[in-house]
Each structure stands twice: as C-alpha cells, then as structure tokens.
Design a protein around this motif. Sequence first.
Motif, mmCIF file in Angstrom:
data_model
loop_
_atom_site.group_PDB
_atom_site.id
_atom_site.type_symbol
_atom_site.label_atom_id
_atom_site.label_comp_id
_atom_site.label_asym_id
_atom_site.label_seq_id
_atom_site.Cartn_x
_atom_site.Cartn_y
_atom_site.Cartn_z
ATOM 1 N N PHE A 44 0.770 -1.345 0.117
ATOM 2 C CA PHE A 44 -0.061 -0.120 -0.048
ATOM 3 C C PHE A 44 0.737 1.176 -0.018
ATOM 4 O O PHE A 44 0.518 2.119 -0.848
ATOM 5 C CB PHE A 44 -1.035 -0.072 1.208
ATOM 6 N N VAL A 56 0.469 4.015 -2.673
ATOM 7 C CA VAL A 56 -0.177 5.667 -2.575
ATOM 8 C C VAL A 56 1.200 6.544 -2.825
ATOM 9 O O VAL A 56 0.719 7.614 -3.568
ATOM 10 C CB VAL A 56 -0.159 5.877 -1.201
ATOM 11 N N LEU A 62 3.686 7.217 3.352
ATOM 12 C CA LEU A 62 2.969 6.848 4.531
ATOM 13 C C LEU A 62 3.364 5.622 4.997
ATOM 14 O O LEU A 62 4.066 4.744 4.303
ATOM 15 C CB LEU A 62 1.472 7.012 4.430
ATOM 16 N N ALA A 63 3.118 5.040 6.126
ATOM 17 C CA ALA A 63 3.515 3.892 6.592
ATOM 18 C C ALA A 63 2.508 3.064 7.097
ATOM 19 O O ALA A 63 1.267 3.736 7.631
ATOM 20 C CB ALA A 63 4.465 3.968 7.957
ATOM 21 N N VAL A 64 2.377 1.868 7.172
ATOM 22 C CA VAL A 64 1.490 0.871 7.550
ATOM 23 C C VAL A 64 2.108 -0.148 8.194
ATOM 24 O O VAL A 64 2.945 -1.007 7.922
ATOM 25 C CB VAL A 64 0.783 0.067 6.140
ATOM 26 N N GLY A 65 1.983 0.058 9.621
ATOM 27 C CA GLY A 65 2.975 -0.333 10.389
ATOM 28 C C GLY A 65 2.157 -1.662 11.292
ATOM 29 O O GLY A 65 1.101 -1.944 10.846
ATOM 30 N N ARG A 66 2.562 -2.003 12.299
ATOM 31 C CA ARG A 66 2.337 -3.183 13.216
ATOM 32 C C ARG A 66 0.618 -3.116 13.877
ATOM 33 O O ARG A 66 0.072 -3.908 13.640
ATOM 34 C CB ARG A 66 3.022 -3.408 14.152
ATOM 35 N N PRO A 67 0.334 -1.818 14.074
ATOM 36 C CA PRO A 67 -1.100 -1.629 14.585
ATOM 37 C C PRO A 67 -1.880 -1.873 13.728
ATOM 38 O O PRO A 67 -3.100 -2.528 14.028
ATOM 39 C CB PRO A 67 -0.960 -0.149 15.199
ATOM 40 N N TYR A 68 -1.642 -1.639 12.323
ATOM 41 C CA TYR A 68 -2.621 -1.990 11.487
ATOM 42 C C TYR A 68 -2.803 -3.477 11.275
ATOM 43 O O TYR A 68 -4.085 -4.108 11.105
ATOM 44 C CB TYR A 68 -2.396 -1.452 10.021
ATOM 45 N N ALA A 93 2.465 4.978 12.396
ATOM 46 C CA ALA A 93 2.515 3.774 12.162
ATOM 47 C C ALA A 93 1.034 3.188 11.540
ATOM 48 O O ALA A 93 0.696 2.137 11.157
ATOM 49 C CB ALA A 93 2.904 2.737 13.388
ATOM 50 N N ILE A 94 0.077 3.980 12.083
ATOM 51 C CA ILE A 94 -1.331 3.654 11.809
ATOM 52 C C ILE A 94 -1.752 4.590 10.809
ATOM 53 O O ILE A 94 -1.593 5.776 10.663
ATOM 54 C CB ILE A 94 -2.206 4.105 12.863
ATOM 55 N N PRO A 95 -2.112 3.913 9.525
ATOM 56 C CA PRO A 95 -2.611 4.634 8.355
ATOM 57 C C PRO A 95 -3.583 5.470 8.681
ATOM 58 O O PRO A 95 -4.753 5.064 9.371
ATOM 59 C CB PRO A 95 -2.698 3.707 7.120
ATOM 60 N N ARG A 121 -7.457 7.549 8.238
ATOM 61 C CA ARG A 121 -8.515 7.194 7.995
ATOM 62 C C ARG A 121 -9.243 8.056 7.097
ATOM 63 O O ARG A 121 -10.415 7.698 6.567
ATOM 64 C CB ARG A 121 -9.582 7.059 9.105
ATOM 65 N N ALA A 142 -5.601 7.036 1.687
ATOM 66 C CA ALA A 142 -5.153 6.132 2.687
ATOM 67 C C ALA A 142 -6.281 5.300 3.210
ATOM 68 O O ALA A 142 -6.030 4.213 3.790
ATOM 69 C CB ALA A 142 -4.149 6.871 3.705
#
Lengths: 643, 152
Positions: A373, A377, A385-391, B96-98, B100, B104
Amino acid sequence: MTAFLGTVGVGLGLVGAIGGAATLAMALFSRRREHHRRVFWWVGAMTAGCVLAVLAMEVGLLRDDFSMQYVAANSTRATPWLYKIATLWGALEGSLLLWALVLSGYVTAVSISFRRRIEDRLVAWALLTMLAVCVFFFGLLAAPADPFGTLLVAPLDGDGLNPLLRNHPLMAIHPVMLYLGYVGFTVPFGFAVAALITGRVGEGWLVTTRVWTLIAWGSLTVGILLGAWWSYEVLGWGGYWAWDPVENASLLPWLTGTAFLHSVIVQERRGMLRVWNLSLLLATFALTIFGTFLTRSGVIDSVHEFSASSLGPLLLGLFAAILVVSVALIGWRGDQLRSPGSIDSPVSREGAFLANNLLFTLFAFIVLLGTVFPLIVEAINNDQLAVGRPYFDRMLLPLGVALLLVMGIAPLLTWRSTSAHLLGNRALGPAALGALTMAAAVWLGAEGFGPVLGIGLGGFVIGSAVRHLVLTARRQGWRAATGRAGGGMVAHIGVSLLAFGFIASTSFSEEGEFQLRPGEVGSVAGHQIRFVQLTDEMDGPNRVVRAQIEVEGRGIYAPAITQYPTFGRPIATPSVATSLVDDVYLSLVAIPEENSDVVVVRVLVEPLVGWIWVGGFVIAAGTVLAIVPERRKRHSEMEDIVA
Amino acid sequence: MNTRLWVSWLCVMIVACGSLLVAAVAEDPPATEAQRAYEIKATILCPVCDGQNVLESNAPVATAIRAQVDELVEQGRSDEEIRAWMARQYGSDVNAIPPRTGIASLVWIVPVFVAVVSIGALVFAFVRWRAGRELEVSDEDLRIVRALREKK
C-alpha cells in the motif's frame, strides 16, 4: 583461479538448464519418447556446474581471497569460519547462488524420483517448467548478478557484512531453511502447469506432488520461525515479528500454501475445487517470486533489504510472466476444470475447509495490501505513509481467532453433513478443555477479552486434535499420528502452542528501564535483577561493553553492546533468561559514558515466549509424520457408498 | 439432545463466559498519563530505523521522540494532536497507523469490502449447490451399485 572456476560453474549450470529444457521441449513436440531420457545428462551437468560454483565461492570465502569482489565486499579475515560459510547467502549475488543450488537440488531429486516416468508427458512438462525457472536464475547469475567478479588489486582485508548478520548461529540456518521452502514450491508449480498443459487436471498430479508440497511447506514454516527466533535473540527490541515487508513476503506464500494443503483434501476426496487448488498453487509460486522482487529491488525499506540492484525489473517480469501464463492456462482448460460435485451443507468437513480457505486467502490479501500500500500511494500522489504493526494487528487478529475456531471444529465434523446432535456430542470434550483453559488463564492473571478468548480457543483446538488422535490410536496404535490426518493433528497442536506463546507474550509482557550502579537492583513483574559489574574490552577492532546482570533464581546473564569501527551505531546484543514460564529479556540501551559505571538496562518480561519455538518444533514433527504414509488404504467414495 | 448433554454444555458455557467476563472487566483502560504516552509511542515509528517503533529503538532520535511524547502528554494534548505534531516534525511516515481519510482510508475499506464479497460468493455457491443437489440416478448407476453390493 577460484573465481574463474566459479564462472565456469555458473556457465555450465546455464548451459545444462538450457540444454535440458530444449531437449525436453523437442522430445515433447516430436513425440519421440526415447529422447526424453537425454534430459538427465543435462540436469546432471547443471547441478554439477552449480555445485562447482558454490564450492568456488566457499573456497574463496574460507581462504580470504579478496581478489574476488564478493569476498572483499562481504567478508573479513577476522570473521569466524561458520560465518564465512554463511556469507554465501549474506548478500545479493551469493543468495541467488544458494537459490540456484537449492533449485538444482530439487530438480535433481525430481529427476531421480521420477526417472521411470520421464516419458510420461505430465512428468516431462513438469520438469520442463522447472528447468525454465532454472534458466532464469542461472541467467541472473551469468550476467546481472554475477557473483564472481574480480578486483584488479586485492585489498588487504574485506569490508565484512552488517554485524547483525554475523553474531548468531541461527543466521547460518534460517536462510537455508527458508530457501528450501521458497524454492521447493517450484516443484508443485511445475506439476500444476504440466497438469494444465496436458489436460490431465484430475487428482493424479496432486497425489504425485503431495510429498513435495509438504517438504516445501514444512521447510518454509521452520525457516520463518527460525527467522523470528533470530530476530528475538539478536535484534534487541524484544519482539520476534514486526510485520516488516520482507517478513510479510515470506509469510504470503506460506499462507496460500497452507490454504492449498487443506483445500487439496477436498479435491482428493470429492473431486471438487480444481480451479481453486490450481490457482492457490500458482499463486504460491508467484508470491515467492514477488517476495524475492520486494527483497532484491530496493523498492522498500527493511532490515532485510539487500543492496539495491538492477534485478528488480527482471524479477517483476518473471512474476508478470507467471501470472499471465497461469491465467491463460486456467482459462484455456476452463471446461475440463469444471467439476460435477457439490457441497451439501456448510456444516461439514468440506464446509470447514472452505471456511479455512476463505480466512487464509483473506489473511494473505490483507498482508499483501498492507505491504504494498505505501508503494501504491506513493506512486499515485507521492505521499509518504507507513502501514505499521498496529494496522496488521487490528486487521489480522480477528482473523487469527476465527482460524483457531475453525481449526477446532473441523476435525469434529464429518464429510457431507453433520447433525447438530452429533456435533454437540463430539465437541463437548474439546469445548470443556477450552473453557477450563480460559478459567486457568484468568486464574493465572490473564486479562482482556481477546487474549483470553484466543487462549480458550487454543485449548479447544488441542482438545479436538487429541480427541482425533486418541480415537484413531485405539485402532492403529502409534501410527495414529502418521499420515495426513494424524500428522495434521500433531501440527494443529503445535499451532495452538505457538498461539499460546504469541498471545501471552504480546498481551501480558511487562517492561522497565533502569539506571543501575554495580550492586543495585531493579524489579519487573516479580523478577529481581541485580547489576554485578561492567567489562569493557576490545575484541579485535571492536569495542565490546558487557554488563554482568544477575536474574534472581536464573543465574548471571551478560547483555552486551558493541561498537564496530565500520558500522555507525553501536549494536546491542541482548541476553535472555529463558524458562517455559517466562523470559527475562535484558538489553543495554547505550554504551555507558566514559569513567562511569552506570548502565542503562531495558528489561522485558515476556510470558510463554518459549512455547512459540516449542510449537514450531511440534509443527515440523507433524509435517514429517504427515509424510509417513498411512497404513490404512484410503476408502474410495464408491466404497463409502456401498458400505 | 438428551438432558445430560444439555447440562454439560450449560456448565461449559458458564465457565467460558464467566472467564471471558472476568477477563474483560479486569482489563482497565489506559488511565494514567504514563500509560497513554506508552500507547502513543507504540504507534510512532522511529524515522531512521526500519520498521521499529520509538519504544523499541535505541537510536538517539527515538529517545528524543519519547521525551517529546511525554512532554506533549503532560501538556494535555490529545492523541490526535500529538500524532499530527509528530507527522509535521518527522514526516507523515512515522505514523504507524495509516490515516482514515483520503486515499489512505482505502487500506481500511478494501479488506472489509473483499471480505463481504467473498463471503457473499461462498453463500451464493452454497445456494447453487443446494439447488442442484437432486442428482438423477441413471439405470447404469444403479446397475454398478447393485453389482458392487453382490460382490461383497
């Protein structure tokens, strides 16, 4: 001289692969059966060439032959011999050489194992497909990723690998196991393509490749877990899985491969899901290539990243070619793939396998989406942007819980359909075990709805697996644990142990950071740690600072922090006081200041981490047991009806 | 189902639900400032180290971010404000949280959409299988079955 031998080896490998593929292709098109056997000579030449190349590289590494570019860039005189050997797969070109070696090994094993059936068009096409993949990888080694480049002036010493890659023996095994898994999927891929081309899309090719798929799957499982273990023992952050893009790349084929191992049972038993199973296999292989592309093209930031190279477009091209060929073949054979059967009820063994497949493919989809992702983007509107562990945690944990539930129920169900009464009877024991596990967990101090539910479901899975094993053992004794069903149940128990370890260590860990002088004490989660003394030594050119720390009741541990002259930031090496109950994980935060005896220690107490590795071992044992053939001959559908 | 089975299941359910209830109640929300700061730090990535959050990293910039989070929490800023502040300071890819919003948000929506569609497809498949279940038995089939039975 050594480099020259290596180049000759790679050349021989490439010629062998091309010659073998051409021989088989001509034999297949001319339909001259007697010509098929000639391929064995080519396969032999290819493998001999590859072995020669690998030996040349190892000799170069062990003898510090810094006139070889690869050795100069990745090894040093001071590197211990084990890591010199392992340097073969420490960097881009060498890792592709290992890939070629494993691939040649598989192709040779397939040739030997099917030597009497080589005139069979299915086997010939499968071998041809595998040889085509060989041509690609030897081609990479021949030009764009040549491992045997030489330097005109040999330096006195090499640069050496990233120190993280040469301070733990697991680094010597993890990549090899991972490659055995990754590359192993080439074999079922070859047979899947062959089945589509020859139109023999029935169940025969599945039975033929079962063992190969299991070997690849088992190796991949062990390889991934060894990587997690290495990360835990070496990286010093206290975790073992970070949803790092490269970890995800290794997980993706594992997910689709696991889905395939399950759904293939429905096809063997009921003759259904043909297109689906073929697609899963083709996707699994495509994902291994895609993962290789992610790791070796430099498109993503990761601790695993190899140096950026020009291989990206080539690997992406192979990935695209696999996709196009797969889709085209399935489209072409569409008519023959339609299966007549039907699934009567969702509450049945095949219904559970479908649920399993839905969850695993959804899991894989989310992992894939989250991984690529940021790239998408960035390509669209240049946003970082980052898609990290919490996601990943938020999206995937519910799926994990659902998978545990299906894993517990499936072995209790019968084929075709299961009545509520029968299920109620069979599920009672396992459900009771699950409820007791939850009560025990709460009594021991577990908190939170999600974690306790997961632990309870783990107990349920163990209950239903043990129920199956015990009932079968009454008839067959110890052989109950062999064959697909028995080995599968053992693997399920391993997955539950792993789930316990994962849930407990992520949900119930506690941590503290202490500044201690010698003799001072800190305490986390009931564990007292006492700082004994500091040692500050030079190990060759590297400065190693070690703190002796006594963990009450477990002995003295010595986390260290090392400053390498060739590497900027100091590297902390943690030390772990392990037990089956919990791990006390010690790591030094920074190199202590001059003339000061104060150390800053980070202490993590993580319950049940050890169960993850035990669980992995049990899964591996289950895989081996599943390869052992069952004694009881499989009932055919017809016999079932007649009985 | 007979009574004993019912009673047994009731006991199992009571133990299971009781445990879950106790476990859910025992988990208290992050009340103190320190806990809130901890949760925020776990979702901010260290800008110089690949994939680690600032809690796990020993890099100097991670240490600095930890201190900044503590300070901002102390000032009474909301989680969102702190995250936005960090994104301005270190780039939006430390979060770390994309988000909303905007493009994204697709990373959150698409999986749900795919899940709904695939479950729908599975339900549709079952409905179709159920409709086509009445297979006609031909005389030939009957003959084969009869022959097999006699053999036995």
